[in-house]
Design an enzyme around this catalytic site. Structure first.
Site, PDB file in Angstrom:
ATOM      1  N   TYR A  70     129.536  53.298  27.754  1.00  0.00           N
ATOM      2  CA  TYR A  70     128.538  53.398  28.826  1.00  0.00           C
ATOM      3  C   TYR A  70     127.324  52.552  28.437  1.00  0.00           C
ATOM      4  CZ  TYR A  70     126.441  55.768  32.847  1.00  0.00           C
ATOM      5  OH  TYR A  70     125.910  56.051  34.081  1.00  0.00           O
ATOM      6  N   ASN A 154     124.959  63.963  40.941  1.00  0.00           N
ATOM      7  CA  ASN A 154     125.885  63.658  42.043  1.00  0.00           C
ATOM      8  C   ASN A 154     125.263  63.758  43.437  1.00  0.00           C
ATOM      9  OD1 ASN A 154     127.918  63.023  40.294  1.00  0.00           O
ATOM     10  ND2 ASN A 154     128.874  65.019  40.349  1.00  0.00           N
ATOM     11  N   ASN A 180     137.050  63.727  46.639  1.00  0.00           N
ATOM     12  CA  ASN A 180     137.030  65.066  46.053  1.00  0.00           C
ATOM     13  C   ASN A 180     136.092  65.160  44.856  1.00  0.00           C
ATOM     14  OD1 ASN A 180     137.916  67.739  45.638  1.00  0.00           O
ATOM     15  ND2 ASN A 180     139.439  67.074  44.137  1.00  0.00           N
ATOM     16  N   GLY A 182     132.365  65.019  42.718  1.00  0.00           N
ATOM     17  CA  GLY A 182     131.054  65.600  42.985  1.00  0.00           C
ATOM     18  C   GLY A 182     130.248  64.734  43.939  1.00  0.00           C
ATOM     19  N   VAL A 183     130.264  63.428  43.710  1.00  0.00           N
ATOM     20  CA  VAL A 183     129.531  62.513  44.596  1.00  0.00           C
ATOM     21  C   VAL A 183     130.157  62.548  45.998  1.00  0.00           C
ATOM     22  CG1 VAL A 183     128.899  60.108  45.037  1.00  0.00           C
ATOM     23  CG2 VAL A 183     128.812  60.997  42.708  1.00  0.00           C
ATOM     24  N   MET A 278     136.466  55.194  38.264  1.00  0.00           N
ATOM     25  CA  MET A 278     137.321  56.217  37.650  1.00  0.00           C
ATOM     26  C   MET A 278     138.697  55.666  37.239  1.00  0.00           C
ATOM     27  SD  MET A 278     135.503  58.888  37.316  1.00  0.00           S
ATOM     28  CE  MET A 278     136.788  59.877  36.612  1.00  0.00           C
ATOM     29  N   TRP A 301     123.363  52.271  40.596  1.00  0.00           N
ATOM     30  CA  TRP A 301     123.296  53.045  39.366  1.00  0.00           C
ATOM     31  C   TRP A 301     122.029  53.880  39.418  1.00  0.00           C
ATOM     32  CZ3 TRP A 301     122.182  51.008  33.761  1.00  0.00           C
ATOM     33  CH2 TRP A 301     122.519  52.008  32.843  1.00  0.00           C
TER      34      TRP A 301
HETATM   35  N1  LIG Z   1     126.366  55.023  39.620  1.00  0.00           N
HETATM   36  C1  LIG Z   1     125.796  56.213  39.493  1.00  0.00           C
HETATM   37  O1  LIG Z   1     124.586  56.343  39.468  1.00  0.00           O
HETATM   38  C2  LIG Z   1     126.694  57.405  39.403  1.00  0.00           C
HETATM   39  C3  LIG Z   1     126.204  58.684  39.605  1.00  0.00           C
HETATM   40  C4  LIG Z   1     127.095  59.754  39.564  1.00  0.00           C
HETATM   41  C5  LIG Z   1     128.433  59.528  39.284  1.00  0.00           C
HETATM   42  N2  LIG Z   1     128.852  58.255  39.058  1.00  0.00           N
HETATM   43  C6  LIG Z   1     130.254  57.932  38.816  1.00  0.00           C
HETATM   44  O2  LIG Z   1     131.003  58.398  39.905  1.00  0.00           O
HETATM   45  C7  LIG Z   1     132.312  58.703  39.509  1.00  0.00           C
HETATM   46  C8  LIG Z   1     132.611  60.137  39.955  1.00  0.00           C
HETATM   47  O3  LIG Z   1     131.723  61.013  39.256  1.00  0.00           O
HETATM   48  P1  LIG Z   1     131.633  62.556  39.633  1.00  0.00           P
HETATM   49  O4  LIG Z   1     130.724  63.212  38.662  1.00  0.00           O
HETATM   50  O5  LIG Z   1     131.343  62.664  41.063  1.00  0.00           O
HETATM   51  O6  LIG Z   1     133.133  62.984  39.371  1.00  0.00           O
HETATM   52  P2  LIG Z   1     133.754  64.430  39.168  1.00  0.00           P
HETATM   53  O7  LIG Z   1     133.148  65.381  40.113  1.00  0.00           O
HETATM   54  O8  LIG Z   1     133.735  64.767  37.710  1.00  0.00           O
HETATM   55  O9  LIG Z   1     135.254  64.163  39.623  1.00  0.00           O
HETATM   56  C9  LIG Z   1     136.020  63.149  39.078  1.00  0.00           C
HETATM   57  C10 LIG Z   1     136.736  62.476  40.238  1.00  0.00           C
HETATM   58  O10 LIG Z   1     137.391  61.336  39.751  1.00  0.00           O
HETATM   59  C11 LIG Z   1     138.715  61.311  40.265  1.00  0.00           C
HETATM   60  N3  LIG Z   1     139.553  60.639  39.281  1.00  0.00           N
HETATM   61  C12 LIG Z   1     139.801  61.002  38.009  1.00  0.00           C
HETATM   62  N4  LIG Z   1     140.601  60.104  37.402  1.00  0.00           N
HETATM   63  C13 LIG Z   1     140.856  59.153  38.340  1.00  0.00           C
HETATM   64  C14 LIG Z   1     141.643  57.958  38.349  1.00  0.00           C
HETATM   65  N5  LIG Z   1     142.300  57.551  37.254  1.00  0.00           N
HETATM   66  N6  LIG Z   1     141.703  57.241  39.482  1.00  0.00           N
HETATM   67  C15 LIG Z   1     141.038  57.642  40.576  1.00  0.00           C
HETATM   68  N7  LIG Z   1     140.276  58.741  40.641  1.00  0.00           N
HETATM   69  C16 LIG Z   1     140.203  59.487  39.528  1.00  0.00           C
HETATM   70  C17 LIG Z   1     139.097  62.749  40.440  1.00  0.00           C
HETATM   71  O11 LIG Z   1     140.080  62.787  41.437  1.00  0.00           O
HETATM   72  P3  LIG Z   1     140.923  64.095  41.792  1.00  0.00           P
HETATM   73  O12 LIG Z   1     140.077  64.838  42.718  1.00  0.00           O
HETATM   74  O13 LIG Z   1     142.142  63.539  42.406  1.00  0.00           O
HETATM   75  O14 LIG Z   1     141.186  64.802  40.474  1.00  0.00           O
HETATM   76  C18 LIG Z   1     137.762  63.376  40.896  1.00  0.00           C
HETATM   77  O15 LIG Z   1     137.606  63.295  42.271  1.00  0.00           O
HETATM   78  C19 LIG Z   1     132.332  58.506  37.991  1.00  0.00           C
HETATM   79  O16 LIG Z   1     132.829  57.223  37.723  1.00  0.00           O
HETATM   80  C20 LIG Z   1     130.882  58.589  37.603  1.00  0.00           C
HETATM   81  O17 LIG Z   1     130.584  57.908  36.402  1.00  0.00           O
HETATM   82  C21 LIG Z   1     128.020  57.199  39.116  1.00  0.00           C
END
Ligand SMILES: NC(=O)c1ccc[n+]([C@@H]2O[C@H](COP(=O)([O-])OP(=O)(O)OC[C@H]3O[C@@H](n4cnc5c(N)ncnc54)[C@H](OP(=O)(O)O)[C@@H]3O)[C@@H](O)[C@H]2O)c1
Length: 371
Positions: A70, A154, A180, A182-183, A278, A301
């Protein structure tokens, strides 16, 4: 002379309590890399607040930091916890309760809840002293620990992405993958509250009807699977759903073919905002999308955005907390690892994190909750 200075420092450094933290001293597979250490917590300095942990999630960025992949990472140091080797404390998000405040601190008092303002605070610890200006004070009235512990990344990301790239109006549409996540769930709900229609793409799974219903109950207008999205004939179905209203905004939290397929559904002049990867695959676009459809690709970001627009995070957080209190918004699906409050043992604290890290993407977002 030197001796007497040492004695003075020793006498003046009173330890208020001892803490436990989940730290890492090298990068690698999280479950094998993190360990628990104990440390002493002095009285808070004049500009500091002493807080104790109520709840902290395991987010994808926390995992990526421990893996060393990261871009923003806390510095490993011996100073912070007085450890024998340089360590960084895991975790970027969470909710703490204020225990005491330094004498120059105003606007936060014992009993208040606080969440981190920025990144890299190291939230996976039982107790700590933080600069008051590194925290946002929140009124705990009507909030659960889970809601407060997961509000700052999120939902805030969804809030900002929905409001900052395209001026959408009631009746407009957006499309997203990771529906599905959090975002994704936060974007669905904000969309519903702001009168927006959403198409949420999720990974294929045996219980797709169940998940579709769950997301529809949150406010998703349509839910489809990755394999449906990759089927070119689906474009006709999407056109029918939107009744000709152009889809001008897409969110990509996955990368790879999924992001290409999301971009293909955008109207001329549409905007694709990539915020996560992801699948760990690059985002690739057919050339024609740029030339003939004039699609714009952005990155978002939250950490960078907050650095550049300091006040926006607190405003978004307070707006979302208001929605939680009114019952109009729900937290993402979570798996709670509960530790009883009181004398937390090493085994309880480390065990909860190890269990959470073992299944960190299974069944929802994993959270450590105290009490
Ligand atoms: N840029 C920013 O400021 C920012 C802020 C927040 C989050 N993020 C990013 O957003 C993404 C999601 O974060 P989150 O916290 O919302 O996630 P989360 O709630 O922890 O959930 C993870 C999600 O990723 C999916 N996933 C897991 N492995 C995968 C794969 N190999 N291919 C496709 N989908 C996959 C899961 O799908 P299933 O539902 O099918 O299990 C689930 O929906 C992450 O990459 C995180 O780093 C970025």
């Amino acid at each position: 002379m030197i001796r007497s200075i040492h004695r003075t420092l020793f006498i003046s450094k009173r330890y208020a309590s001892s803490g436990r933290a989940i730290v890492y001293s090298s990068y690698g597979n999280p479950i094998e890399t993190v360990k628990l250490i104990r440390y002493e917590v002095p009285e808070p300095a004049n500009d500091q607040v002493q807080v104790k942990l109520l709840a902290a999630p395991i987010n994808p960025a926390d995992i990526n930091q421990i893996e060393g992949v990261y871009p923003s990472r806390p510095e490993m140091t011996t100073d912070e916890l007085g450890s024998s080797e340089p360590v960084a404390v895991g975790g970027n998000e969470g909710v703490f309760q204020v225990v005491k405040v330094g004498k120059d601190v105003t606007g936060i008092k014992p009993g208040d809840w606080t969440i981190p303002l920025g990144s890299n605070l190291g939230t996976w610890r039982t107790v700590g002293n933080f600069a008051a200006d590194a925290l946002i004070a929140i009124d705990p009235f009507g909030l659960s620990k889970v809601q407060a512990a997961t509000v700052s990344v999120n939902p805030t990301t969804a809030f900002m992405m929905l409001s900052q790239f395209v001026k959408l109006q009631a009746g407009d549409w957006f499309i997203q993958n990771a529906g599905n996540s959090g975002v994704g769930r936060a974007a669905i709900q904000l969309g519903r509250l702001w009168g927006l229609n959403s198409i949420s793409v999720v990974r294929d799974r045996p219980d797709i009807e169940e998940l579709t219903k769950e997301l529809a109950d949150l406010g998703a207008t349509h839910v489809m699977t990755e394999s449906q999205l990759s089927n070119r004939s689906q474009a006709a179905a999407i056109k029918q759903w939107t009744a000709g209203v152009p889809v001008r905004l897409g969110f990509n939290g996955v990368g790879g073919p999924s992001s290409t397929n999301i971009a293909r559904q955008l109207a001329n002049g549409g905007h694709l905002v990539t915020y996560g990867g992801m699948s760990k695959q690059p985002v690739t676009f057919p050339t024609s999308l740029f030339i003939f459809k004039n699609i714009t690709a952005h990155g978002f970001w939250l950490s960078r955005h907050i650095e550049q627009h300091a006040g926006e995070k607190e405003a978004a957080v307070q707006a979302i907390l208001k929605l939680y209190r009114s019952g109009q918004f729900t937290a993402t699906r979570v798996i709670e690892h509960i530790i009883e409050d009181g004398q937390i043992t090493d085994e309880q604290f480390e065990g909860a994190f190890k269990r959470a890290l073992k299944g960190y993407f299974e069944g929802g977002k994993h959270l450590i909750v105290v009490g």
